[in-house]
Scaffold this motif. Structure first.
Motif, PDB file in Angstrom:
ATOM      1  N   ASP A   4       0.795  -1.226   0.000  1.00 24.82           N
ATOM      2  CA  ASP A   4       0.000   0.000   0.000  1.00 24.82           C
ATOM      3  C   ASP A   4       0.827   1.275   0.000  1.00 24.82           C
ATOM      4  OD1 ASP A   4       0.875  -0.492   2.586  1.00 24.82           O
ATOM      5  OD2 ASP A   4      -0.868   0.444   3.520  1.00 24.82           O
ATOM      6  N   GLU A   5       2.126   1.193   0.272  1.00 27.52           N
ATOM      7  CA  GLU A   5       2.969   2.385   0.256  1.00 27.52           C
ATOM      8  C   GLU A   5       3.661   2.504  -1.100  1.00 27.52           C
ATOM      9  OE1 GLU A   5       5.665   2.280   3.514  1.00 27.52           O
ATOM     10  OE2 GLU A   5       4.099   2.441   5.038  1.00 27.52           O
ATOM     11  N   ASN A   6       3.510   3.654  -1.741  1.00 26.72           N
ATOM     12  CA  ASN A   6       4.026   3.841  -3.094  1.00 26.72           C
ATOM     13  C   ASN A   6       5.533   3.625  -3.192  1.00 26.72           C
ATOM     14  OD1 ASN A   6       1.498   4.461  -4.155  1.00 26.72           O
ATOM     15  ND2 ASN A   6       1.714   6.647  -3.750  1.00 26.72           N
ATOM     16  N   PHE A   7       6.278   4.201  -2.245  1.00 24.74           N
ATOM     17  CA  PHE A   7       7.737   4.077  -2.299  1.00 24.74           C
ATOM     18  C   PHE A   7       8.156   2.619  -2.138  1.00 24.74           C
ATOM     19  CE2 PHE A   7      11.929   4.037  -0.205  1.00 24.74           C
ATOM     20  CZ  PHE A   7      12.672   4.692  -1.179  1.00 24.74           C
ATOM     21  N   SER A   8       7.575   1.938  -1.149  1.00 22.49           N
ATOM     22  CA  SER A   8       7.914   0.531  -0.917  1.00 22.49           C
ATOM     23  C   SER A   8       7.524  -0.325  -2.115  1.00 22.49           C
ATOM     24  CB  SER A   8       7.201   0.018   0.338  1.00 22.49           C
ATOM     25  OG  SER A   8       7.644   0.703   1.488  1.00 22.49           O
ATOM     26  N   VAL A  24       3.521  -9.163 -13.076  1.00 26.07           N
ATOM     27  CA  VAL A  24       2.335  -9.037 -13.928  1.00 26.07           C
ATOM     28  C   VAL A  24       1.335  -8.020 -13.392  1.00 26.07           C
ATOM     29  CG1 VAL A  24       2.557 -11.376 -14.821  1.00 26.07           C
ATOM     30  CG2 VAL A  24       1.188 -10.970 -12.764  1.00 26.07           C
ATOM     31  N   GLY A  25       1.524  -7.570 -12.148  1.00 25.22           N
ATOM     32  CA  GLY A  25       0.600  -6.579 -11.613  1.00 25.22           C
ATOM     33  C   GLY A  25       0.972  -6.168 -10.207  1.00 25.22           C
ATOM     34  N   SER A  26       0.533  -4.977  -9.820  1.00 28.60           N
ATOM     35  CA  SER A  26       0.748  -4.504  -8.455  1.00 28.60           C
ATOM     36  C   SER A  26      -0.533  -3.853  -7.959  1.00 28.60           C
ATOM     37  CB  SER A  26       1.911  -3.507  -8.395  1.00 28.60           C
ATOM     38  OG  SER A  26       1.607  -2.333  -9.124  1.00 28.60           O
ATOM     39  N   ALA A  27      -0.793  -4.010  -6.669  1.00 34.63           N
ATOM     40  CA  ALA A  27      -2.015  -3.473  -6.071  1.00 34.63           C
ATOM     41  C   ALA A  27      -1.707  -2.911  -4.699  1.00 34.63           C
ATOM     42  CB  ALA A  27      -3.074  -4.571  -5.976  1.00 34.63           C
ATOM     43  N   SER A  28      -2.606  -2.039  -4.230  1.00 39.18           N
ATOM     44  CA  SER A  28      -2.411  -1.419  -2.919  1.00 39.18           C
ATOM     45  C   SER A  28      -3.479  -1.821  -1.916  1.00 39.18           C
ATOM     46  CB  SER A  28      -2.400   0.109  -3.057  1.00 39.18           C
ATOM     47  OG  SER A  28      -3.634   0.571  -3.589  1.00 39.18           O
ATOM     48  N   ASP A  48       2.051  -7.428   1.433  1.00 39.55           N
ATOM     49  CA  ASP A  48       2.368  -6.670   2.640  1.00 39.55           C
ATOM     50  C   ASP A  48       1.375  -7.093   3.719  1.00 39.55           C
ATOM     51  OD1 ASP A  48       3.528  -4.808   4.331  1.00 39.55           O
ATOM     52  OD2 ASP A  48       2.210  -3.189   3.673  1.00 39.55           O
ATOM     53  N   LEU A  49       1.848  -7.299   4.934  1.00 35.44           N
ATOM     54  CA  LEU A  49       0.944  -7.721   6.009  1.00 35.44           C
ATOM     55  C   LEU A  49      -0.047  -6.620   6.371  1.00 35.44           C
ATOM     56  CD1 LEU A  49       0.083  -9.698   8.279  1.00 35.44           C
ATOM     57  CD2 LEU A  49       1.809  -8.589   9.722  1.00 35.44           C
ATOM     58  N   ASP A  50       0.464  -5.418   6.583  1.00 39.30           N
ATOM     59  CA  ASP A  50      -0.365  -4.308   7.056  1.00 39.30           C
ATOM     60  C   ASP A  50      -0.767  -3.425   5.879  1.00 39.30           C
ATOM     61  OD1 ASP A  50      -1.646  -2.318   8.399  1.00 39.30           O
ATOM     62  OD2 ASP A  50       0.107  -1.616   9.519  1.00 39.30           O
ATOM     63  N   LEU A  51      -2.032  -3.508   5.509  1.00 41.81           N
ATOM     64  CA  LEU A  51      -2.559  -2.702   4.409  1.00 41.81           C
ATOM     65  C   LEU A  51      -3.533  -1.645   4.917  1.00 41.81           C
ATOM     66  CD1 LEU A  51      -3.147  -5.628   1.890  1.00 41.81           C
ATOM     67  CD2 LEU A  51      -1.318  -3.917   1.800  1.00 41.81           C
ATOM     68  N   GLY A  52      -3.359  -1.251   6.172  1.00 37.13           N
ATOM     69  CA  GLY A  52      -4.250  -0.255   6.752  1.00 37.13           C
ATOM     70  C   GLY A  52      -5.555  -0.882   7.208  1.00 37.13           C
ATOM     71  N   ASP A  53      -6.614  -0.104   7.182  1.00 35.06           N
ATOM     72  CA  ASP A  53      -7.923  -0.614   7.578  1.00 35.06           C
ATOM     73  C   ASP A  53      -8.397  -1.668   6.583  1.00 35.06           C
ATOM     74  OD1 ASP A  53      -7.917   1.171   9.679  1.00 35.06           O
ATOM     75  OD2 ASP A  53      -9.003   2.722   8.563  1.00 35.06           O
ATOM     76  N   GLY A  54      -9.109  -2.653   7.074  1.00 35.58           N
ATOM     77  CA  GLY A  54      -9.627  -3.686   6.185  1.00 35.58           C
ATOM     78  C   GLY A  54      -8.777  -4.938   6.214  1.00 35.58           C
ATOM     79  N   PRO A  55      -8.879  -5.763   5.170  1.00 32.53           N
ATOM     80  CA  PRO A  55      -8.168  -7.045   5.128  1.00 32.53           C
ATOM     81  C   PRO A  55      -6.655  -6.883   5.219  1.00 32.53           C
ATOM     82  CG  PRO A  55      -9.856  -6.939   3.424  1.00 32.53           C
ATOM     83  CD  PRO A  55      -9.733  -5.558   3.984  1.00 32.53           C
TER      84      PRO A  55
END
Length: 208
Positions: A4-8, A24-28, A48-55
């Motif tokens: 979810d972090e753009n730089f990472s 083949v793809g990237s998502a946040s 990434d384990l921690d994607l903020g609020d939600g899953p």
């Protein structure tokens, strides 16, 4: 790859490409991740384990395995133990590699985790192969001890901790005493054990 972090996400993308992989793809977030997953059917996924609020990354891993049981999965986190993220977190799924980000200091280290994930799922049906569930990356604390550290770090009294955990104050006191002993915190009038326990918890969630 899901980050979810753009730089990472940029650094991770460049590291994977440098390792000879085709991304083949990237998502946040979880929704975008599942759409890409069903569209491209990748061989391996980094989450990434921690994607903020939600899953969380763990939730996505379970969802992806339901769609394709043969996908290799690497979960990346700043935390040494996924249970530190939040209470009642689901365990890391079997045959998934859990890797602390601070341990991946080169593209080669990342590629080793990728290959471990592929090998882990390839050996999933082998009864003689070890069942990798990420446990070897966890801290030595029990679920109860991690929860106690979290509640103490929040500044709660033993009475309030007991209410939240549906147990007696005496049981809470005994559990904290065992935790302090495990942390080698001696009873000393000059040292506040609760402060030391809270400091330990904050060091853990900072990945120190």
């Amino acid at each position: 790859m899901v980050e979810d972090e753009n730089f990472s996400r940029t650094i991770l993308f460049e590291s994977l490409v440098a390792g000879g992989l085709r991304v083949v793809g990237s998502a946040s977030n979880a929704q975008a991740a599942m759409k890409l997953f069903q569209l491209h059917h990748p061989d391996v996924v980094t989450l990434d384990l921690d994607l903020g609020d939600g899953p969380t990354g763990i939730d996505i891993a379970y969802a992806m395995r339901e769609k394709d049981s043969s996908v290799g999965i690497v979960i990346l986190s700043s935390l040494p133990d996924p249970r530190l993220l939040r209470p009642n977190l689901r365990p890391v799924p079997p045959h998934v590699i859990y890797q602390q980000k601070s341990k991946i200091d080169t593209a080669e280290a990342l590629m080793r985790s990728i290959h471990e994930a592929i090998q882990a799922i390839a050996n999933a049906g082998d009864k003689n192969a070890s069942r990798n569930n990420g446990a070897h990356h966890q801290t030595p604390f029990t679920d109860t001890q991690i929860e106690l550290m979290r509640l103490i770090a929040l500044g709660l009294s033993n009475t309030e901790i007991s209410k939240r955990r549906f147990t007696t104050v005496k049981s809470t006191e005994n559990s904290i005493a065992r935790l302090a002993k495990m942390l080698h915190l001696e009873q000393d009038e000059t040292i506040n054990q609760r402060v030391q326990i809270a400091r330990t918890y904050f060091r853990l969630i900072k990945g120190i």
